[in-house]
Design an enzyme around this catalytic site. Structure first.
Site, mmCIF file in Angstrom:
data_model
loop_
_atom_site.group_PDB
_atom_site.id
_atom_site.type_symbol
_atom_site.label_atom_id
_atom_site.label_comp_id
_atom_site.label_asym_id
_atom_site.label_seq_id
_atom_site.Cartn_x
_atom_site.Cartn_y
_atom_site.Cartn_z
ATOM 1 N N ARG A 146 0.838 -1.192 0.000
ATOM 2 C CA ARG A 146 0.000 0.000 0.000
ATOM 3 C C ARG A 146 0.878 1.249 0.000
ATOM 4 O O ARG A 146 1.988 1.240 0.510
ATOM 5 C CB ARG A 146 -0.919 0.017 1.235
ATOM 6 N N TYR A 173 -1.646 -3.574 -6.836
ATOM 7 C CA TYR A 173 -1.375 -4.358 -5.634
ATOM 8 C C TYR A 173 -2.450 -4.262 -4.552
ATOM 9 O O TYR A 173 -2.882 -3.172 -4.191
ATOM 10 C CB TYR A 173 -0.026 -3.919 -5.022
ATOM 11 N N HIS A 198 -10.641 -2.411 11.451
ATOM 12 C CA HIS A 198 -9.536 -3.231 10.953
ATOM 13 C C HIS A 198 -9.272 -4.344 11.962
ATOM 14 O O HIS A 198 -8.277 -4.319 12.689
ATOM 15 C CB HIS A 198 -8.304 -2.317 10.783
ATOM 16 N N SER A 206 -1.395 -3.866 10.085
ATOM 17 C CA SER A 206 -1.067 -4.848 9.050
ATOM 18 C C SER A 206 0.223 -5.589 9.410
ATOM 19 O O SER A 206 1.166 -4.983 9.918
ATOM 20 C CB SER A 206 -0.852 -4.146 7.703
ATOM 21 N N CYS A 230 0.869 -7.852 11.679
ATOM 22 C CA CYS A 230 1.161 -8.065 13.102
ATOM 23 C C CYS A 230 0.495 -9.336 13.621
ATOM 24 O O CYS A 230 0.256 -9.470 14.820
ATOM 25 C CB CYS A 230 0.710 -6.870 13.936
ATOM 26 N N GLY A 231 0.141 -10.252 12.733
ATOM 27 C CA GLY A 231 -0.344 -11.551 13.181
ATOM 28 C C GLY A 231 -1.851 -11.696 13.295
ATOM 29 O O GLY A 231 -2.331 -12.604 13.973
ATOM 30 N N THR A 251 -3.918 -12.720 10.957
ATOM 31 C CA THR A 251 -4.302 -13.993 10.331
ATOM 32 C C THR A 251 -3.958 -15.157 11.259
ATOM 33 O O THR A 251 -4.754 -16.082 11.429
ATOM 34 C CB THR A 251 -3.605 -14.130 8.960
ATOM 35 N N ASN A 252 -2.787 -15.096 11.888
ATOM 36 C CA ASN A 252 -2.400 -16.188 12.799
ATOM 37 C C ASN A 252 -3.351 -16.287 13.986
ATOM 38 O O ASN A 252 -3.741 -17.385 14.391
ATOM 39 C CB ASN A 252 -0.968 -15.977 13.320
ATOM 40 N N ASP A 259 -9.241 -9.794 8.920
ATOM 41 C CA ASP A 259 -8.757 -8.441 8.621
ATOM 42 C C ASP A 259 -9.778 -7.333 8.881
ATOM 43 O O ASP A 259 -9.398 -6.258 9.320
ATOM 44 C CB ASP A 259 -8.314 -8.388 7.150
ATOM 45 N N ARG A 261 2.078 -12.272 -0.638
ATOM 46 C CA ARG A 261 0.747 -12.616 -0.123
ATOM 47 C C ARG A 261 0.188 -13.870 -0.769
ATOM 48 O O ARG A 261 0.594 -14.256 -1.866
ATOM 49 C CB ARG A 261 -0.221 -11.455 -0.440
HETATM 50 O O1 SAT Z 1 -2.610 -4.527 0.944
HETATM 51 S S1 SAT Z 1 -3.654 -4.726 1.953
HETATM 52 O O2 SAT Z 1 -4.084 -3.437 2.494
HETATM 53 O O3 SAT Z 1 -4.804 -5.376 1.359
HETATM 54 C C1 SAT Z 1 -3.100 -5.706 3.208
HETATM 55 C C2 SAT Z 1 -2.775 -4.945 4.433
HETATM 56 O O4 SAT Z 1 -1.888 -4.094 4.411
HETATM 57 O O5 SAT Z 1 -3.396 -5.198 5.476
HETATM 58 MN MN MN Z 2 -5.128 -5.353 7.062
#
Ligand code: SAT
Ligand code: MN
Length: 599
Positions: free
Chosen positions: A82, A214, A243, A265, A267-268, A270-271, A294, A383
């Site tokens: 981003r 992206y 978020h 973003s 920082c875990g 998803t885990n 997310d 990703r």
């Molecule tokens: O690139 S994204 O914004 O979709 C992923 C993220 O930074 O959380």
């Molecule tokens: Mn995110």
């Protein structure tokens, strides 16, 4: 526009919503595509797109034995994250965007963007991508339409959202009156960082994004719609667009508590959303259910509790660090039907990234023969895009149109020092301050320096579509008579010891902390009151079978009055940056705690 034959079948536009037809026609007149394709989201459509991308080299097939129907996309090397410095919120008044956003006047922003979009789709196909954020039949869900010239974006949107015919049907059913759809216009342009902008017009429910293919810059349903535009809508309609991951924790008695947690973003999130309980917990019958990793939309239900949905349908997860140890559920999810972006590949063409295993990759993320002098093999922000339905821990309640009731909200950052493992806010107002004061060290998810501590309120610094001061006030406004609000906690999995190593094992063991929170919610655990909130009592957080060092046992649970005094000075200064708009209740709360710390 050239009236070329469509690559795919385009049905008649007979009954289509007039506003949508008019907008597509207007965009086509501006961008001059060779073809227009209305996406239906079908398998046939996707297969044709994949074939086309394979033919032009934008998708490379991966090992079909180990990773069936999976693809590698290599983005332009200057388009890998981003771009916050090129992301704008365009409200008529600059103060409404706030000091937390880059701002441009709407007329100027439209003129700038329209100049970039003029003729940009010549030789390309314009894809009309109708999508729904949230279960298609959910009253909490919202729709949008993304126009893009990138088939990669179409393929990703199909995984990340409910995309195609059903979404279009909902948009048409809702008509002009039913909470108009969000219009997102996207072109990869020339992928030139000097001709790249991501503009939001919250008042017009419009997004214009140019020059990047992206993730969050281009999959407009994600950060642009589900956070920046939605946060703005949520404010006026009395809900929250956050978020946050959403995870369900089922205890051995079969009772499930849902927790929403905000972390910046990479920082875990998803885990944590896919956590596997430690052995002892598994044996005792604990289970973890993933709802989202997310984004979380929540609103008060008739019973006063907050109910949440995950507006997304897939995961756009960070690959590096994902392993059998850190996240077996993610690994199981991405064994098939996955798009990988900017990962490395092994000799036998399997996707690979740092932290996966001990193999040496053959090619790096740019397709070069792997050589450590060029840096990591996989890009640090590489990703995977995968459907949530492929996750073994995916909760059936994730599709519940009414959402799930939230028992606890967690805020967390990456803090090497000072901040203890966990503490609980005194009440909602204090909790809002805890969220507003969140700090974290920056990661590779955005361009710029990594590891710099910055304030990232509610992990929304890059995503709040309006003035943070008003956002804090909106959060405070939920504390009303009859509300049964979740408890608010703060965690820090990233505290380091004197040797620079993490003091807390993290991953599955984070369940120990979530268990303590649930006990607190149920009034079943003791805590120690300090000026910053309630910390776990020495033996109420289960540390059994963990080999924590003495340093860890002290520092993870230590309230450092001296250090917090300085931290609260910083928080006071941060709140002051928003001037008179900062809610008085928040300033009072900061002063109350600062006074306790001084005492
Ligand atoms: O690139 S994204 O914004 O979709 C992923 C993220 O930074 O959380
Ligand atoms: Mn995110």
């Amino acid at each position: 526009m050239n009236a070329a034959v469509d690559l795919f079948k385009t049905d008649s536009q007979g009954s289509r919503l007039e506003a949508l037809n008019a907008w597509v026609a207007e965009v086509a007149a501006l961008t001059q595509p060779d073809r227009i394709h209305w996406c239906d989201g079908s398998d046939t459509e996707n297969a044709a797109l994949v074939r086309q991308m394979q033919a032009d080299g934008s998708l490379l097939p991966l090992n079909a034995d180990t990773h069936p129907n999976s693809w590698l996309h290599r983005s332009s090397p200057s388009d890998v994250a981003r771009v916050e410095h090129l992301t704008f919120v365009c409200t008529p008044q600059q103060e409404d965007a706030g000091p937390n956003n880059h701002w441009m006047a709407p007329a100027e922003a439209h003129a700038k963007m329209d100049a970039l979009f003029a003729g940009c789709m010549r030789g390309r196909t314009l894809y009309v991508v109708p999508y729904c954020m949230g279960p298609i039949d959910s009253p909490l869900a919202r729709c949008g339409v993304e126009i893009t010239d990138s088939p990669y974006v179409v393929a990703n949107m199909r995984i990340m959202t409910r995309m195609g015919a059903a979404a279009l049907a909902r948009i048409e059913r809702e008509g002009e009156a039913g909470g108009a759809f969000v219009k997102g216009l996207h072109s990869i342009g020339e992928l030139d960082p000097d001709r790249r902008f991501i503009m939001h017009f919250p008042g017009e429910l419009t997004i214009k994004s140019y020059g990047s293919g992206y993730g969050g810059n281009a999959l407009l349903g994600k950060k642009c719609h589900a956070l920046r535009i939605a946060s703005h809508q949520a404010r006026s309609e009395g809900w929250l667009a956050e978020h946050m991951l959403i995870v369900g924790i089922e205890n051995p008695q079969g009772e499930t508590h849902y927790i929403a947690a905000a972390f910046p973003s990479a920082c875990g999130k998803t885990n944590l959303a896919m956590l596997i309980p430690p052995e002892g917990y598994r044996q005792a019958g604990w289970k973890v259910w993933t709802i989202g990793d997310d984004i979380c939309w929540m609103r008060p239900g008739a019973d006063g509790r907050l109910y949440a949905i995950n507006p997304e349908a897939g995961f756009f997860g960070v690959a590096p660090g994902t392993s059998q140890k850190s996240n077996p559920n993610a690994l199981a999810s991405i064994g098939r039907d996955t798009i990988f972006t900017n990962v490395a590949v092994t000799e036998d063409n399997q996707p690979w990234w740092e932290g996966l295993d001990k193999r040496t990759p053959k090619r790096d993320w740019q397709g070069r023969s792997f050589d450590p002098v060029n840096g990591p093999a996989a890009h640090p922000n590489s990703r995977f895009t995968v459907s949530a339905r492929q996750c073994p821990s995916y909760s059936p309640r994730a599709e519940d149109p009414q959402g799930v009731p939230i028992s606890a909200i967690v805020f967390g950052g990456r803090r090497a020092s000072l901040v203890p493992l966990v503490f609980e806010a005194r009440d909602w107002t204090h909790g809002v301050l805890v969220g507003a004061a969140m700090g974290s060290e920056t990661t590779a998810a955005a361009t710029g320096a990594v590891g710099v501590m910055r304030r990232d309120p509610m992990a929304m610094k890059p995503f709040c579509g309006y003035n943070f001061a008003d956002y804090f006030a909106h959060w405070l406004s939920f504390d009303q008579a009859g509300a049964k609000l979740p408890k608010i906690f703060h965690v820090n999995w990233f505290r380091k010891g004197d040797d620079g190593q993490f003091l807390w094992p993290g991953f599955g063991d984070n369940l120990r902390v979530l268990e303590w929170m649930i006990k607190r919610v149920k009034g079943q655990a003791e805590a120690v009151e300090t000026p910053i909130g309630y910390l776990p009592d020495a033996d109420t957080l289960n540390l059994q079978d963990l080999s924590l060092s003495d340093e860890a046992r002290v520092k993870l649970f230590w309230f450092d009055q001296e250090g917090w005094r300085a931290e609260f000075d910083g928080i006071g200064q941060f709140l002051a940056e928003f001037g008179a708009r900062t809610p008085q209740a928040l300033k009072d709360e900061q002063r109350r705690i600062a006074a306790l710390l001084a005492g």
